[in-house]
Design an enzyme around this catalytic site. Structure first.
Site, PDB file in Angstrom:
ATOM      1  N   THR A 260      -5.711 -25.289   7.318  1.00  0.00           N
ATOM      2  CA  THR A 260      -4.598 -25.760   6.389  1.00  0.00           C
ATOM      3  C   THR A 260      -5.141 -26.518   5.310  1.00  0.00           C
ATOM      4  OG1 THR A 260      -3.174 -26.064   8.394  1.00  0.00           O
ATOM      5  CG2 THR A 260      -2.665 -27.422   6.545  1.00  0.00           C
TER       6      THR A 260
ATOM      7  N   SER B 275      -7.475 -21.302  11.719  1.00  0.00           N
ATOM      8  CA  SER B 275      -8.299 -21.575  12.988  1.00  0.00           C
ATOM      9  C   SER B 275      -7.800 -20.863  13.987  1.00  0.00           C
ATOM     10  CB  SER B 275      -8.397 -23.204  12.856  1.00  0.00           C
ATOM     11  OG  SER B 275      -7.652 -23.996  13.518  1.00  0.00           O
TER      12      SER B 275
ATOM     13  N   ASP C 296      -6.071 -26.513  14.343  1.00  0.00           N
ATOM     14  CA  ASP C 296      -5.675 -25.858  15.857  1.00  0.00           C
ATOM     15  C   ASP C 296      -6.919 -25.831  16.708  1.00  0.00           C
ATOM     16  OD1 ASP C 296      -3.022 -25.972  15.152  1.00  0.00           O
ATOM     17  OD2 ASP C 296      -3.064 -23.647  14.506  1.00  0.00           O
TER      18      ASP C 296
END
Length: 338
Positions: A16, A66, A100
Site C-alpha cells: 500500500t 503483500s 497484510d
C-alpha cells in the site's frame, strides 16, 4: 583518506505504501504496488534531515501486493538483505512492505538472517495503511520513522515500525484492517516509540534468533519447491474431514503432499475431539502437527499428556514459517540455544 559515507539501504517490495487511487480521498479502493521505491522516497523531502548526512540507496526487490507475497520474493529479499548487511558502510536497512503479511516476512527474516549480522545492525520493515496518493498518506512518516530507527545507535535485529510504534519480529502482529496504528506486540508490548525523529525504548532490543529456525539462506536459495504446510482452525463443530481431505490430496497425480499442519486452537490450543483425532492420525503418518491458538494474545501452555506439540508461543502464521524452515533445513545442534 576521507572517511566512508555511511549508507541506509531501502529495499522496496510494493504494498500500500507504493499504492495509488484515482482520487486523493480514496483510502480503500486503491491498487497496491504501483510506484517504485525510488518514487516513494523522492516524495519525502524530510528524509534528508533524518539521514543526518548519510546516503540513501534504493533497490526494488519486488513489486507486489503483500497478500500475494511469495516464497520466491522471500528468498530474493533475504539474499539482498544479507548482501547489504555485509557491507561495512551500510548503517541499517529499511524494507517497504505491505501490511497484510508484514508479520510473516519479519519473522522469516528474523529466522534466517545470520545472527552475527543482525546483532549489530537493524533491519526495519515499514508499511502504510493508506496509499501514496491519499491526502492523508501515512507512508512518508512511517518511512522517516523507519530510517530514524535503522540509524539509531545500538539498534539491532529485525524490527517493524508503523504509526511511530516499534515492534520486534517475534511479537509483531496486524490486529486491525484499516486504522493507522494497525499493529500490536501483544502481552509484551512494543519495543518502543519513534518520537520527533528519536527512538524511546521501553524494552531491550531483540536477541538474534539462534534456535530452531537459524538456517543458512543458501539452503533456501537452492530449494526447488518449498514444503506444503497448511493452517487449520478449531471451531464449533470442527471435524477431521478437512485433515483427511488434505492428506488424500497427496495421492493425486502431480499433487504436492502436505508435510505440516498448524492448527489455531481455541483457548489454550484446545481442539474438537474429531479434529484432534484426525490430527493425531496425520502425525502418526509422519506429518508434522503443531497447536497454536486463535486468541489474539497469549501463548499455548503445554500440559502433561498433550497428544500434539504446542507452537512455543508463536502465532499460527509464524508457527507455519518456523515449520516450513524446519522442514527445509533441520536444526543444526551447534546452533541450538540462545
Amino acid at each position: 583518506m576521507k572517511n566512508k559515507v555511511e549508507k541506509v539501504v531501502v529495499l522496496g517490495t510494493g504494498g500500500t505504501i507504493a499504492g495509488t487511487a484515482t482520487t486523493a480521498s480514496d483510502n480503500l479502493g486503491y491498487t497496491a504496488a504501483q510506484l517504485s521505491v525510488q518514487d516513494v522516497l523522492t516524495a519525502i523531502p524530510g528524509l534528508a534531515t533524518v539521514l543526518q548526512g548519510r546516503t540513501l540507496v534504493a533497490e526494488q526487490v519486488a513489486q507486489v501486493d503483500s497478500k500475494d507475497m511469495s516464497f520466491s520474493v522471500w528468498t530474493q529479499l533475504a539474499l539482498r538483505v544479507q548482501h547489504h548487511l555485509a557491507q561495512s558502510d551500510v548503517t541499517g536497512i529499511v524494507i517497504t512492505h505491505g501490511s497484510d503479511t508484514l508479520e510473516e516476512t519479519a519473522y522469516f527474516l528474523h529466522a534466517v538472517l545470520p545472527a552475527a549480522q543482525v546483532a549489530t545492525k537493524a533491519v526495519v520493515l515499514t508499511c502504510a495503511m493508506r496509499p501514496a496518493t491519499s491526502s492523508s498518506a501515512d507512508g512518508p512518516q512511517n518511512v522517516m520513522d523507519a530510517v530514524a530507527l535503522a540509524i539509531t545507535v545500538g539498534a539491532c535485529g529485525v524490527l517493524a515500525v508503523c504509526a511511530g510504534v516499534v515492534h520486534g519480529a517475534q511479537e509483531v502482529q496486524k490486529v486491525h484492517p484499516s486504522r493507522l496504528d494497525a499493529f500490536s506486540s501483544g502481552e509484551l508490548g512494543p519495543l518502543g516509540y519513534v518520537e520527533n525523529g528519536g527512538v524511546r525504548l521501553t524494552r531491550n532490543w531483540p536477541v538474534a534468533f539462534v534456535n530452531i529456525a537459524q538456517h543458512a539462506i543458501e539452503d533456501i536459495a537452492n530449494l526447488d519447491n518449498w514444503p506444503r504446510v497448511e493452517i487449520l482452525m478449531n471451531h464449533v463443530g470442527a471435524s477431521g474431514a478437512v485433515v483427511d481431505a488434505l492428506l488424500s490430496q497427496g495421492h493425486a497425480p502431480d499433487a504436492q503432499p502436505v508435510r505440516g499442519l498448524v492448527v489455531a486452537g481455541t483457548g489454550n490450543g484446545t481442539l474438537h475431539h474429531d479434529l484432534e483425532a484426525a490430527l493425531v492420525r496425520a502425525q502418526a503418518r509422519g506429518v508434522r502437527v503443531v497447536r497454536s491458538t486463535r486468541c489474539a494474545s497469549g501463548s499455548v501452555l503445554p500440559t502433561p499428556g498433550d497428544a500434539l506439540p504446542d507452537s512455543e508461543g508463536l502465532s499460527p502464521v509464524k508457527a507455519r514459517v518456523a515449520m516450513l524452515l524446519a522442514l527445509i533445513s533441520p536444526p543444526r545442534p551447534e546452533r541450538r540455544g540462545r
